[in-house]
Design an enzyme around this catalytic site. Structure first.
Site, PDB file in Angstrom:
ATOM      1  N   HIS A   4       6.092  -2.002  -3.745  1.00  0.00           N
ATOM      2  CA  HIS A   4       6.286  -3.290  -4.424  1.00  0.00           C
ATOM      3  C   HIS A   4       7.141  -3.202  -5.683  1.00  0.00           C
ATOM      4  O   HIS A   4       7.353  -4.211  -6.346  1.00  0.00           O
ATOM      5  CB  HIS A   4       4.938  -3.919  -4.782  1.00  0.00           C
ATOM      6  CG  HIS A   4       4.205  -4.445  -3.594  1.00  0.00           C
ATOM      7  ND1 HIS A   4       4.737  -5.410  -2.770  1.00  0.00           N
ATOM      8  CD2 HIS A   4       2.991  -4.139  -3.075  1.00  0.00           C
ATOM      9  CE1 HIS A   4       3.889  -5.680  -1.792  1.00  0.00           C
ATOM     10  NE2 HIS A   4       2.819  -4.906  -1.955  1.00  0.00           N
ATOM     11  N   HIS A  43       2.235   7.232  -2.322  1.00  0.00           N
ATOM     12  CA  HIS A  43       1.935   5.807  -2.226  1.00  0.00           C
ATOM     13  C   HIS A  43       1.864   5.428  -0.756  1.00  0.00           C
ATOM     14  O   HIS A  43       2.898   5.260  -0.094  1.00  0.00           O
ATOM     15  CB  HIS A  43       3.043   5.038  -2.951  1.00  0.00           C
ATOM     16  CG  HIS A  43       2.690   3.634  -3.261  1.00  0.00           C
ATOM     17  ND1 HIS A  43       1.930   3.277  -4.336  1.00  0.00           N
ATOM     18  CD2 HIS A  43       2.964   2.487  -2.603  1.00  0.00           C
ATOM     19  CE1 HIS A  43       1.776   1.966  -4.352  1.00  0.00           C
ATOM     20  NE2 HIS A  43       2.383   1.457  -3.297  1.00  0.00           N
TER      21      HIS A  43
END
Ligand SMILES: [Fe+2]
Ligand SMILES: [Fe+2]
Length: 280
Positions: free
Chosen positions: A77, A167
């Site tokens: 993101h 991540h």
């Protein structure tokens, strides 16, 4: 001979995904006390959701720099508001690292070296591929394929510890990545799911590992966003856009403390903390 072995160890504090204003407030409120009690040599945070849950801006990053955080990692993101994140990734290229296994056309550094009194710490950020939004259509490289090359490319004699923010969504991919790199890096810290896992441990080769650190974001939410909006999406299938509960008074604060022997680069301890902070 060292007089006090514990004092010779490098201590790192790492905050999981700081999500919007509630997360920033909780971190800013808690950090002075943590600096006092834990006395970390280095403070890091994942900031992919820093600015209202979507990406990072110069302004929000500077809030955290002023609060005492030294280095920052990203995630899928980080580019949600690309014009803002590009600015932050460029202005703070020495302390904000973006995922390495995405195309080179993206702004930002794929490795940062942060100087501490115990030596330089190399920090990287890699994206998993299992169950991730297919945001980056590039044949490149899983994290597994790229990380050893990355490490060789960025290693230097002054580096005493290497930390990687992995991540990723799938727990299996994360622990497999941990074992893949066990003994080759000081720590693999999982982020992205916003849910803390209870598996912090030092792997046999000396790599500190946790599947997910968890988030710093509004309590009583779904992963840091208003639960009503998330429920609506699940119940109706409508593509409602998410929002952060800016009026949150309770915030989940999730972080880990890692201790690394800087003479070997191996971790000796990892401790995970999850608490609810009442905002003042
Ligand atoms: Fe996140
Ligand atoms: Fe993410």
């Amino acid at each position: 001979m060292r007089g006090n072995v514990q004092q010779s160890m490098l201590k790192v504090l790492f905050f999981g995904d700081i999500t919007g204003e509630p997360g920033r407030k909780a971190v800013k409120q808690s950090l002075p006390g943590l600096l006092e009690t834990e006395k970390p040599d280095l403070v890091l945070a994942n900031v992919e959701n820093l600015a209202h849950g979507k990406g990072v801006t110069v302004k929000t990053l500077e809030e955290l720099i002023r609060a005492g955080i030294n280095g920052f990692t990203g995630g899928n993101h980080i580019f949600s508001k690309k014009e803002f994140s590009d600015e932050a990734l460029t202005k703070y290229s020495d302390r904000l690292v973006r995922p390495a296994n995405i195309p080179d056309t993206y702004a930002g550094n794929t490795a940062i070296k942060l100087v501490t009194s115990k030596g330089a710490v190399l920090v990287g950020n890699f994206l998993g591929q299992v169950f991730m939004e297919n945001q980056f259509h590039d044949p490149i490289t899983s994290a597994f394929a790229g990380v050893e090359f990355w490490q060789k490319q960025n290693q230097s004699p002054d580096v005493v510890a290497t930390l990687i923010d992995f991540h990723a969504e799938a727990t299996s991919e994360k622990i497999a990545f941990g074992y893949f790199l066990d003994g080759k890096v000081s720590a693999i810290l999982g982020t992205h799911t916003h849910i803390p896992t209870a598996d912090a441990k030092v792997l046999p080769g000396g790599t500190a590992y946790i599947t997910d650190v968890g988030m710093c974001g509004a309590a009583g939410s779904v992963l840091g966003v208003k639960k009503e909006l998330s429920l609506e999406r699940f119940l109706t299938g409508n593509r409602v856009s998410f929002d952060i509960p800016d009026d949150a008074s309770s915030v989940e604060l999730s972080y880990v403390i890692i201790i690394v022997d800087e003479s070997t680069g191996k971790a000796t301890e990892i401790r995970a903390v999850h608490q609810i902070v009442k905002l003042a």
